[in-house]
Design a protein around this motif. Structure first.
Motif, PDB file in Angstrom:
ATOM      1  N   LYS A 107      27.803   4.089   3.090  1.00 26.29           N
ATOM      2  CA  LYS A 107      27.547   2.587   2.806  1.00 26.29           C
ATOM      3  C   LYS A 107      28.125   1.808   3.751  1.00 26.29           C
ATOM      4  O   LYS A 107      29.051   0.357   3.546  1.00 26.29           O
ATOM      5  N   ARG A 108      27.750   1.875   5.034  1.00 27.40           N
ATOM      6  CA  ARG A 108      28.229   1.066   6.122  1.00 27.40           C
ATOM      7  C   ARG A 108      27.591   1.295   7.346  1.00 27.40           C
ATOM      8  O   ARG A 108      26.790   2.118   7.605  1.00 27.40           O
ATOM      9  N   THR A 109      27.429   0.326   8.443  1.00 27.59           N
ATOM     10  CA  THR A 109      26.827   0.642   9.766  1.00 27.59           C
ATOM     11  C   THR A 109      27.758   1.321  10.564  1.00 27.59           C
ATOM     12  O   THR A 109      28.998   1.231  10.366  1.00 27.59           O
ATOM     13  N   LEU A 110      27.115   2.331  11.389  1.00 32.15           N
ATOM     14  CA  LEU A 110      27.977   3.258  12.083  1.00 32.15           C
ATOM     15  C   LEU A 110      27.900   2.554  13.514  1.00 32.15           C
ATOM     16  O   LEU A 110      26.840   2.385  14.056  1.00 32.15           O
ATOM     17  N   SER A 112      29.527   2.356  17.790  1.00 32.18           N
ATOM     18  CA  SER A 112      29.718   3.378  18.996  1.00 32.18           C
ATOM     19  C   SER A 112      31.130   4.314  18.542  1.00 32.18           C
ATOM     20  O   SER A 112      32.096   3.445  18.420  1.00 32.18           O
ATOM     21  N   GLY A 113      31.039   5.357  19.069  1.00 38.09           N
ATOM     22  CA  GLY A 113      32.182   6.244  18.560  1.00 38.09           C
ATOM     23  C   GLY A 113      32.371   6.835  17.319  1.00 38.09           C
ATOM     24  O   GLY A 113      33.193   7.888  17.054  1.00 38.09           O
ATOM     25  N   GLN A 114      31.721   6.391  16.168  1.00 38.15           N
ATOM     26  CA  GLN A 114      31.871   6.747  15.036  1.00 38.15           C
ATOM     27  C   GLN A 114      30.865   8.052  14.697  1.00 38.15           C
ATOM     28  O   GLN A 114      29.621   7.979  15.360  1.00 38.15           O
ATOM     29  N   MET A 115      30.957   8.922  14.269  1.00 36.51           N
ATOM     30  CA  MET A 115      30.408  10.185  13.754  1.00 36.51           C
ATOM     31  C   MET A 115      30.427  10.595  12.286  1.00 36.51           C
ATOM     32  O   MET A 115      31.575  10.357  11.812  1.00 36.51           O
ATOM     33  N   VAL A 116      29.253  10.801  11.795  1.00 40.22           N
ATOM     34  CA  VAL A 116      28.990  11.569  10.435  1.00 40.22           C
ATOM     35  C   VAL A 116      28.608  12.972  10.484  1.00 40.22           C
ATOM     36  O   VAL A 116      27.490  12.898  11.276  1.00 40.22           O
ATOM     37  N   ASN A 117      29.133  14.028  10.220  1.00 37.49           N
ATOM     38  CA  ASN A 117      28.744  15.250  10.353  1.00 37.49           C
ATOM     39  C   ASN A 117      29.013  16.017   8.904  1.00 37.49           C
ATOM     40  O   ASN A 117      29.931  16.380   8.230  1.00 37.49           O
ATOM     41  N   TYR A 118      27.663  16.334   8.391  1.00 33.44           N
ATOM     42  CA  TYR A 118      27.689  16.755   6.985  1.00 33.44           C
ATOM     43  C   TYR A 118      26.767  17.929   6.734  1.00 33.44           C
ATOM     44  O   TYR A 118      25.586  18.065   7.120  1.00 33.44           O
ATOM     45  N   HIS A 119      27.178  18.780   5.627  1.00 37.15           N
ATOM     46  CA  HIS A 119      26.249  20.132   5.346  1.00 37.15           C
ATOM     47  C   HIS A 119      25.432  19.563   4.264  1.00 37.15           C
ATOM     48  O   HIS A 119      25.911  19.678   3.029  1.00 37.15           O
ATOM     49  N   GLY A 120      24.372  18.996   4.445  1.00 39.38           N
ATOM     50  CA  GLY A 120      23.379  18.584   3.239  1.00 39.38           C
ATOM     51  C   GLY A 120      22.625  17.381   4.091  1.00 39.38           C
ATOM     52  O   GLY A 120      22.379  17.246   5.276  1.00 39.38           O
ATOM     53  N   HIS A 121      22.258  16.658   3.166  1.00 36.46           N
ATOM     54  CA  HIS A 121      21.516  15.198   3.159  1.00 36.46           C
ATOM     55  C   HIS A 121      22.340  14.236   3.465  1.00 36.46           C
ATOM     56  O   HIS A 121      23.191  14.016   2.905  1.00 36.46           O
ATOM     57  N   VAL A 122      21.902  13.164   4.515  1.00 36.80           N
ATOM     58  CA  VAL A 122      22.799  12.050   4.751  1.00 36.80           C
ATOM     59  C   VAL A 122      21.737  10.767   4.593  1.00 36.80           C
ATOM     60  O   VAL A 122      20.674  10.556   5.341  1.00 36.80           O
ATOM     61  N   VAL A 124      22.247   6.657   5.262  1.00 38.64           N
ATOM     62  CA  VAL A 124      22.993   5.547   5.743  1.00 38.64           C
ATOM     63  C   VAL A 124      22.583   4.295   5.375  1.00 38.64           C
ATOM     64  O   VAL A 124      21.326   3.944   5.703  1.00 38.64           O
ATOM     65  N   LEU A 125      23.323   3.417   4.634  1.00 43.58           N
ATOM     66  CA  LEU A 125      22.816   1.909   4.292  1.00 43.58           C
ATOM     67  C   LEU A 125      23.390   0.954   5.268  1.00 43.58           C
ATOM     68  O   LEU A 125      24.265   0.444   5.142  1.00 43.58           O
ATOM     69  N   GLY A 126      22.660   1.103   6.408  1.00 42.13           N
ATOM     70  CA  GLY A 126      23.176   0.313   7.500  1.00 42.13           C
ATOM     71  C   GLY A 126      22.255   0.755   8.623  1.00 42.13           C
ATOM     72  O   GLY A 126      21.341   1.604   8.682  1.00 42.13           O
ATOM     73  N   ASN A 127      22.882   0.205   9.812  1.00 40.20           N
ATOM     74  CA  ASN A 127      22.388   0.680  11.314  1.00 40.20           C
ATOM     75  C   ASN A 127      23.103   1.664  11.760  1.00 40.20           C
ATOM     76  O   ASN A 127      24.309   1.756  11.625  1.00 40.20           O
ATOM     77  N   ILE A 128      22.689   2.426  12.815  1.00 40.08           N
ATOM     78  CA  ILE A 128      23.314   3.319  13.618  1.00 40.08           C
ATOM     79  C   ILE A 128      23.311   2.815  15.064  1.00 40.08           C
ATOM     80  O   ILE A 128      22.049   2.854  15.628  1.00 40.08           O
ATOM     81  N   HIS A 129      24.595   2.379  15.571  1.00 42.36           N
ATOM     82  CA  HIS A 129      24.540   1.504  16.892  1.00 42.36           C
ATOM     83  C   HIS A 129      24.385   2.765  17.936  1.00 42.36           C
ATOM     84  O   HIS A 129      24.790   3.902  17.520  1.00 42.36           O
ATOM     85  N   PRO A 130      24.057   2.243  19.199  1.00 41.56           N
ATOM     86  CA  PRO A 130      24.297   3.152  20.358  1.00 41.56           C
ATOM     87  C   PRO A 130      25.640   3.858  20.373  1.00 41.56           C
ATOM     88  O   PRO A 130      26.679   3.198  20.312  1.00 41.56           O
ATOM     89  N   ILE A 141      18.465   9.850   6.380  1.00 39.53           N
ATOM     90  CA  ILE A 141      17.440   8.556   6.104  1.00 39.53           C
ATOM     91  C   ILE A 141      18.517   7.416   6.316  1.00 39.53           C
ATOM     92  O   ILE A 141      19.830   7.025   6.022  1.00 39.53           O
ATOM     93  N   VAL A 142      18.135   6.541   7.319  1.00 42.98           N
ATOM     94  CA  VAL A 142      18.631   5.436   7.694  1.00 42.98           C
ATOM     95  C   VAL A 142      18.071   4.007   7.324  1.00 42.98           C
ATOM     96  O   VAL A 142      16.934   3.583   7.672  1.00 42.98           O
TER      97      VAL A 142
END
Length: 207
Positions: A107-110, A112-122, A124-130, A141-142
């Motif tokens: 529940k946030r924008t990701l 630069s430098g942030q990472m999510v690594n998950y075994h399953g579906h993800v 993201v309620l927000g943007n994924i920045h460069p 789903i973004v």
């Protein structure tokens, strides 16, 4: 005649004490005491289960159980009532568990430098920045603009997909396939990335 706040049904598995979900707790508590008093010890030694369509607060449940125990009843919280017993007591069918899959809600924008690594579906309620990364063994789903590195089906699942409201200079991977998304590939509305005929394609989802 108004419905009583408490109704007691006897089954071969013990007593089911039905609590009216439309009455407040004080009414239920008074109704339970009146039921116990009017029974004149008839229920003493019987096992009982409280049933309420709404979730009771722990303190409320403890208080009601204490009233029952003071009249000699024995709690039976783990009872599994057969369907015929539930029907005779007027209790709805137990909900059926529907098999699902592991999923993570971010529940946030990701940034630069942030990472999510998950075994399953993800999702993201927000943007994924460069410079940000999302890795998943399932779908991604973004709910915003995807401009970072996104890898769905990272353990080799070629049925996985990536969906975003917009892709902008994204680095997309699904299983072992890669797509660098160029800005001239323009869509309005949600866009789906998936593998077809051995490569990643983009499909507009607004039509």
């Amino acid at each position: 005649m108004p419905k009583e706040a408490v109704d007691i049904k006897g089954t071969k598995n013990g007593l089911i004490i039905l609590l009216d979900p439309n009455r407040d707790f004080e009414d239920i508590k008074t109704g339970l005491k009146n039921k116990m008093e009017s029974a004149s010890g008839f229920f003493s030694g019987a096992r009982f289960t409280l049933y309420h369509e709404k979730q009771l607060y722990p303190t409320e449940k403890t208080e009601l159980e204490s009233i029952c125990k003071s009249y000699g009843l024995i709690p039976n919280p783990e009872a599994k009532w057969p369907l015929n017993a539930r029907k005779s007591a007027g209790i709805p069918k137990e909900p059926v568990d529907i098999p699902g899959e592991a999923a993570l809600l971010v529940k946030r924008t990701l940034r630069s430098g942030q990472m999510v690594n998950y075994h399953g579906h993800v999702t993201v309620l927000g943007n994924i920045h460069p410079g940000a990364k999302v890795l998943a063994t399932g779908n991604i789903i973004v709910m915003g603009t995807c401009s970072g590195f996104v890898h769905a089906g990272q353990t080799g699942n070629k049925e996985a997909f990536i969906m975003a409201f917009q892709f902008n200079n994204s680095h997309l991977r699904i299983a072992d396939q890669t797509l660098y998304y160029e800005p001239e590939q323009s869509f309005t509305g949600p866009v789906l990335a998936k593998i077809e005929q051995g490569k990643i394609i983009l499909l507009a989802q607004y039509e």
